[in-house]
Scaffold this motif. Structure first.
Motif, PDB file in Angstrom:
ATOM      1  N   PHE A 126      46.917 -34.059   5.419  1.00  0.00           N
ATOM      2  CA  PHE A 126      45.785 -33.164   5.192  1.00  0.00           C
ATOM      3  C   PHE A 126      46.204 -31.895   4.448  1.00  0.00           C
ATOM      4  O   PHE A 126      45.592 -31.519   3.450  1.00  0.00           O
ATOM      5  N   GLU A 127      47.238 -31.222   4.943  1.00  0.00           N
ATOM      6  CA  GLU A 127      47.534 -29.872   4.500  1.00  0.00           C
ATOM      7  C   GLU A 127      48.806 -29.756   3.668  1.00  0.00           C
ATOM      8  O   GLU A 127      49.135 -28.665   3.198  1.00  0.00           O
ATOM      9  N   GLY A 128      49.515 -30.850   3.489  1.00  0.00           N
ATOM     10  CA  GLY A 128      50.739 -30.788   2.705  1.00  0.00           C
ATOM     11  C   GLY A 128      51.800 -29.932   3.366  1.00  0.00           C
ATOM     12  O   GLY A 128      52.609 -29.310   2.675  1.00  0.00           O
ATOM     13  N   MET A 129      51.804 -29.891   4.717  1.00  0.00           N
ATOM     14  CA  MET A 129      52.750 -29.057   5.465  1.00  0.00           C
ATOM     15  C   MET A 129      53.804 -29.925   6.143  1.00  0.00           C
ATOM     16  O   MET A 129      53.601 -31.125   6.381  1.00  0.00           O
ATOM     17  N   ASP A 130      54.920 -29.278   6.488  1.00  0.00           N
ATOM     18  CA  ASP A 130      56.014 -29.977   7.151  1.00  0.00           C
ATOM     19  C   ASP A 130      56.029 -29.717   8.650  1.00  0.00           C
ATOM     20  O   ASP A 130      56.975 -30.137   9.340  1.00  0.00           O
ATOM     21  N   ARG A 131      55.051 -29.011   9.168  1.00  0.00           N
ATOM     22  CA  ARG A 131      54.982 -28.741  10.602  1.00  0.00           C
ATOM     23  C   ARG A 131      53.519 -28.785  11.035  1.00  0.00           C
ATOM     24  O   ARG A 131      52.607 -28.768  10.217  1.00  0.00           O
ATOM     25  N   GLU A 132      53.330 -28.853  12.345  1.00  0.00           N
ATOM     26  CA  GLU A 132      51.975 -28.931  12.867  1.00  0.00           C
ATOM     27  C   GLU A 132      51.181 -27.672  12.527  1.00  0.00           C
ATOM     28  O   GLU A 132      51.738 -26.563  12.484  1.00  0.00           O
ATOM     29  N   CYS A 133      49.901 -27.881  12.300  1.00  0.00           N
ATOM     30  CA  CYS A 133      49.028 -26.758  11.941  1.00  0.00           C
ATOM     31  C   CYS A 133      48.795 -25.875  13.159  1.00  0.00           C
ATOM     32  O   CYS A 133      48.773 -26.344  14.297  1.00  0.00           O
ATOM     33  N   GLU A 134      48.617 -24.576  12.889  1.00  0.00           N
ATOM     34  CA  GLU A 134      48.298 -23.653  13.985  1.00  0.00           C
ATOM     35  C   GLU A 134      46.904 -23.910  14.542  1.00  0.00           C
ATOM     36  O   GLU A 134      46.675 -23.806  15.744  1.00  0.00           O
TER      37      GLU A 134
ATOM     38  N   MET B  63      51.661 -36.919  16.237  1.00  0.00           N
ATOM     39  CA  MET B  63      50.814 -36.677  15.084  1.00  0.00           C
ATOM     40  C   MET B  63      51.043 -37.675  13.953  1.00  0.00           C
ATOM     41  O   MET B  63      50.658 -37.443  12.809  1.00  0.00           O
ATOM     42  N   THR B  64      51.641 -38.839  14.281  1.00  0.00           N
ATOM     43  CA  THR B  64      51.799 -39.900  13.293  1.00  0.00           C
ATOM     44  C   THR B  64      50.513 -40.714  13.239  1.00  0.00           C
ATOM     45  O   THR B  64      49.933 -41.075  14.266  1.00  0.00           O
ATOM     46  N   ILE B  65      50.079 -41.017  12.028  1.00  0.00           N
ATOM     47  CA  ILE B  65      48.840 -41.770  11.834  1.00  0.00           C
ATOM     48  C   ILE B  65      49.159 -43.258  12.030  1.00  0.00           C
ATOM     49  O   ILE B  65      50.018 -43.825  11.346  1.00  0.00           O
ATOM     50  N   MET B  66      48.395 -43.879  12.973  1.00  0.00           N
ATOM     51  CA  MET B  66      48.633 -45.296  13.293  1.00  0.00           C
ATOM     52  C   MET B  66      47.592 -46.203  12.639  1.00  0.00           C
ATOM     53  O   MET B  66      47.867 -47.375  12.381  1.00  0.00           O
ATOM     54  N   TRP B  67      46.422 -45.653  12.406  1.00  0.00           N
ATOM     55  CA  TRP B  67      45.339 -46.470  11.820  1.00  0.00           C
ATOM     56  C   TRP B  67      44.335 -45.535  11.168  1.00  0.00           C
ATOM     57  O   TRP B  67      44.103 -44.410  11.623  1.00  0.00           O
ATOM     58  N   VAL B  68      43.706 -45.993  10.070  1.00  0.00           N
ATOM     59  CA  VAL B  68      42.662 -45.231   9.398  1.00  0.00           C
ATOM     60  C   VAL B  68      41.563 -46.189   8.953  1.00  0.00           C
ATOM     61  O   VAL B  68      41.800 -47.395   8.800  1.00  0.00           O
TER      62      VAL B  68
ATOM     63  N   ASP C  66      49.353 -44.009   1.031  1.00  0.00           N
ATOM     64  CA  ASP C  66      48.974 -44.773   2.225  1.00  0.00           C
ATOM     65  C   ASP C  66      49.129 -43.869   3.443  1.00  0.00           C
ATOM     66  O   ASP C  66      50.235 -43.406   3.745  1.00  0.00           O
ATOM     67  N   PRO C  67      48.025 -43.606   4.158  1.00  0.00           N
ATOM     68  CA  PRO C  67      48.120 -42.688   5.293  1.00  0.00           C
ATOM     69  C   PRO C  67      48.922 -43.227   6.472  1.00  0.00           C
ATOM     70  O   PRO C  67      49.456 -42.448   7.272  1.00  0.00           O
ATOM     71  N   ILE C  68      48.997 -44.575   6.638  1.00  0.00           N
ATOM     72  CA  ILE C  68      49.640 -45.152   7.815  1.00  0.00           C
ATOM     73  C   ILE C  68      51.117 -44.756   7.833  1.00  0.00           C
ATOM     74  O   ILE C  68      51.850 -44.913   6.860  1.00  0.00           O
ATOM     75  N   GLY C  69      51.533 -44.212   9.002  1.00  0.00           N
ATOM     76  CA  GLY C  69      52.919 -43.811   9.173  1.00  0.00           C
ATOM     77  C   GLY C  69      53.175 -42.363   8.770  1.00  0.00           C
ATOM     78  O   GLY C  69      54.221 -41.806   9.089  1.00  0.00           O
ATOM     79  N   ASP C  70      52.242 -41.750   8.068  1.00  0.00           N
ATOM     80  CA  ASP C  70      52.388 -40.346   7.694  1.00  0.00           C
ATOM     81  C   ASP C  70      51.868 -39.467   8.838  1.00  0.00           C
ATOM     82  O   ASP C  70      51.191 -39.942   9.748  1.00  0.00           O
ATOM     83  N   THR C  71      52.213 -38.212   8.810  1.00  0.00           N
ATOM     84  CA  THR C  71      51.676 -37.293   9.822  1.00  0.00           C
ATOM     85  C   THR C  71      50.372 -36.679   9.301  1.00  0.00           C
ATOM     86  O   THR C  71      50.188 -36.518   8.095  1.00  0.00           O
ATOM     87  N   CYS C  72      49.502 -36.350  10.237  1.00  0.00           N
ATOM     88  CA  CYS C  72      48.197 -35.814   9.834  1.00  0.00           C
ATOM     89  C   CYS C  72      48.327 -34.465   9.150  1.00  0.00           C
ATOM     90  O   CYS C  72      47.598 -34.165   8.204  1.00  0.00           O
ATOM     91  N   TYR C  73      49.277 -33.630   9.589  1.00  0.00           N
ATOM     92  CA  TYR C  73      49.386 -32.314   8.973  1.00  0.00           C
ATOM     93  C   TYR C  73      49.952 -32.392   7.565  1.00  0.00           C
ATOM     94  O   TYR C  73      49.652 -31.582   6.709  1.00  0.00           O
TER      95      TYR C  73
END
Length: 556
Positions: free
Chosen positions: A113-121, A86-91, A103-110
C-alpha cells in the motif's frame, strides 16, 4: 506365481485353527466365519460411506470457496487476508486491479500500500490485531496519491485468539474530492450569505426577499423599524402574518390591485424603480413609502424570486406638504407684494414727480430772490438754494436706486473711455487727471452714476486744492478702476463701514447715499468695490476708491 489370498489381519489363520480344533462341530465354525464376514462387510460399507461423505464435503467446500471467491471478486472493494505478521495470504480480483504492477501474495500490506519497510503508524489491520475489534479508518496514501476507506475484520480461532485479519478497502478519492468541492461551495455560499447579511444590515431601507411563489422568505432588521417604529430584528413568520393585514394604496388613496404591486410585477420579470405608495394597517399609522423591486434569476435565467426595497418617505412627504402650504402662502404673499409694490411705485412716481416739480419751482424762485436780495438776506437765500439742490440730488439718487432694482439684469458692452471723459467734462478743468483707456466693459446706462458720485465726493470733500486721478488697469482678467484724491483720506476703521453708513443710519440727511448707490451698481455689474489709501499705509495723504468691472472687449 500363485495368488496370495491370505488375510493380512490374520483371520485366515484363526479360521484354520478353529477348523482344526478337535471336538468343535463344523457348522458352528461356518457360522462364526459368516459372522466375521458380515461384520467385515459392514465395516467396509461404513468406510465407503465415510469416504463418499468426505469427498462430498470436500466438493461442497470447494464449491463454497469458489462461491466466496466469486463474491469477493465481484465486490467493488478490495479484499485481502493478512497474517499476523502483515503478510498478504490471499486477495480478490479487485485488489489485483488496484495494484496491477505486482503480485500481492506474499508481500506485506504496508509495502504494497504505502511503499514502506515497516508497519504503518495508522493501520486498520494493526488496530484489529491488537484490539480484536473491527477497525475502520479513512486514510490518504501519498505513495499512491489516493484516499482509501479501510475496514479490518479480525478472524479468531475457537479459543478467541486472532489468527488472521480480513481487510477491505475502497478507493474514495473521488468522494473526498467531491467532499472538498462541496465544502468549498458551502464555505463560498456561507461567505455570500454573510456578505448578504452585511449588505442587508447596511441598507437604511426595509428589504424584502420573495420566493418564486411570492412568499416572503427573508427581511432585514429595518423592516421592523418601518412597520412599528422600533429597532431590532423581525421574524419572517411574524412578518407574514402582519403582511396579510397591510393595505397598499396609490398616492391618490385608491387601492392597488395585487397585479400592480411592485413585488408581483418583479416576479413577472419587470424592474420597478421609485414608485410612491401609501401603506395602511400599521400600528404607527399611515406610511408613505418609495418602493423599488427587481426579479432574481438563476444561472439559467429563470425567475426564482424577487427583491423589494421600501424606503420610508413619510417625513419627506410631510415636509413636502408643509412646503406646498408654504409655497401657496408665499405665492399669495408674492401676489400681495406685487400689488403693494405697484401701488408703492405709483405713489413714489407721483411723489417724485410732484416733489421734483415743487423743488424746481422752489429753485427758480430762489434764483429770483438772489437777484433781488443783498447782505444777510442774500446769504439766507443762498443757503436755501443749496438745500434745494441737495434735495434734488437726493431725489435723483433715490430714483436711480429704483431704476437699478427695476432694471433688467442683462448687461451690454459700454465704452469706458466715453463714460469717464463725459463725467470729467462736468468738473473744473485741471482738477482731474486721466490718461485714457480703450476697454469696453459690461454695464448699462447707469455706469456714469458711479463716476459722478466718486469724482463728486473727491472734489466736494477734498478741499479747494484737491487733485483727482483716474487710472484704469487690467488685473486678473478684470478691469480695475481707481479714483484717487489728495484729500483728507479715509481712516482704516472706516474703510468698510463707509459703504454701509446709509444702511446703519449713521449719517445726516442724505449722507452716505451716494456711496451706497455706487456699491449697489458695482455689484449689479458683477464687480466689487473697496476703499484704500492713495499712498499705501498713509491714509492722511488721500483716499483711493477702487472697483472692478467685467471686460466685454479688450483694448483694440
Amino acid at each position: 506365481m500363485p495368488q496370495d489370498n491370505s488375510d493380512p489381519a490374520g483371520r485366515d489363520e484363526i479360521r484354520e485353527s478353529n477348523l482344526t480344533e478337535p471336538g468343535q462341530p463344523f457348522n458352528d465354525q461356518i457360522r462364526e466365519l459368516q459372522t466375521e464376514v458380515d461384520a467385515l462387510r459392514r465395516e467396509n460399507e461404513a468406510l465407503r460411506l465415510a469416504d463418499t461423505r468426505r469427498r462430498e464435503s470436500e466438493e461442497a467446500l470447494r464449491r463454497e470457496n469458489e462461491r466466496i471467491n466469486a463474491i469477493f471478486s465481484a465486490l467493488d472493494t478490495g479484499q485481502s487476508l493478512i497474517d499476523l505478521d502483515m503478510t498478504i495470504m490471499w486477495v480478490n480480483q479487485k485488489t489485483r486491479e488496484f495494484f496491477p504492477e505486482n503480485d500481492p501474495i506474499g508481500d506485506t500490506c504496508y509495502r504494497l500500500f504505502e511503499g514502506m519497510d515497516r508497519e504503518c503508524e495508522v493501520c486498520a489491520a494493526r488496530i484489529a490485531r491488537s484490539t480484536g475489534e473491527v477497525a475502520k479508518i479513512e486514510k490518504y496514501i501519498p505513495h499512491r496519491g489516493r484516499w482509501f476507506s479501510i475496514v479490518a475484520q479480525p478472524i479468531k480461532d475457537a479459543s478467541g485468539e486472532v489468527v488472521r485479519i480480513l481487510e477491505s478497502y475502497t478507493d474514495i478519492t473521488e468522494q473526498k474530492e467531491g467532499e472538498a468541492k462541496l465544502r468549498a461551495a458551502v464555505e463560498k455560499e456561507h461567505l455570500r450569505a454573510t456578505e448578504l447579511d452585511a449588505i442587508l444590515a447596511s441598507i437604511p431601507s426595509a428589504v424584502f426577499i420573495y420566493d418564486a411563489h411570492g412568499a416572503v422568505v427573508r427581511v432585514n432588521d429595518m423592516v421592523r423599524q418601518v412597520i412599528d417604529g422600533t429597532p431590532g430584528p423581525l421574524e419572517t413568520v411574524r412578518f407574514k402574518k402582519l403582511w396579510a393585514t397591510f393595505g397598499i394604496l396609490q398616492p391618490d388613496g385608491m387601492p392597488i390591485p395585487i397585479k400592480a404591486t411592485p413585488h408581483y410585477r418583479a416576479l413577472h420579470g419587470e424592474t420597478v424603480q421609485g414608485e410612491e405608495m401609501m401603506i395602511t394597517g400599521l400600528s404607527r399609522g399611515v406610511l408613505w413609502a418609495d418602493i423599488s423591486a427587481a426579479p432574481i434569476h438563476d444561472a439559467g435565467g429563470a425567475i426564482v424570486g424577487a427583491v423589494a426595497i421600501l424606503t420610508d418617505i413619510t417625513g419627506r412627504k410631510r415636509g413636502e406638504e408643509v412646503l406646498k402650504r408654504h409655497a401657496e402662502e408665499l405665492t399669495r404673499l408674492h401676489s400681495d407684494l406685487k400689488t403693494a409694490n405697484r401701488e408703492a411705485n405709483l405713489y413714489l412716481d407721483i411723489l417724485t414727480h410732484d416733489i421734483g416739480n415743487t423743488e424746481n419751482v422752489s429753485r427758480l424762485y430762489t434764483d429770483l430772490l438772489l437777484d433781488t436780495l443783498n447782505g444777510e438776506a442774500a446769504g439766507y437765500a443762498e443757503n436755501l438754494r443749496r438745500s434745494i439742490n441737495r434735495s434734488i440730488e437726493i431725489l435723483g439718487n433715490v430714483s436711480t436706486i429704483r431704476r437699478i432694482y427695476r432694471a433688467s439684469p442683462e448687461l451690454t458692452p459700454i465704452d469706458l473711455e466715453g463714460v469717464i471723459t463725459g463725467m470729467i467734462a462736468g468738473f473744473p478743468a485741471g482738477t482731474i487727471h486721466y490718461s485714457g483707456t480703450r476697454y469696453q466693459v459690461l454695464a448699462d446706462d447707469l455706469l456714469p452714476v458711479i463716476f459722478n458720485n466718486l469724482i463728486g465726493n473727491a472734489v466736494k470733500h477734498g478741499g479747494p486744492d484737491v487733485e483727482v486721478e483716474i487710472r484704469v488697469d487690467e488685473v486678473d482678467g478684470e478691469v480695475r478702476v481707481s479714483v484717487e484724491d489728495t484729500g483728507r483720506g479715509v481712516p482704516d476703521m472706516d474703510k468698510y463701514a463707509i459703504f454701509r453708513r446709509y444702511e446703519q443710519q449713521k449719517r445726516g440727511v442724505g449722507e452716505g447715499l451716494g456711496l451706497y448707490l455706487v456699491q449697489i451698481l458695482v455689484e449689479h455689474y458683477g464687480g466689487r468695490i473697496w476703499a484704500d489709501d492713495r499712498v499705501p499705509g498713509r491714509p492722511e495723504e488721500g483716499a483711493a476708491f477702487r472697483f472692478t468691472l467685467q471686460i466685454a472687449q479688450g483694448p483694440g
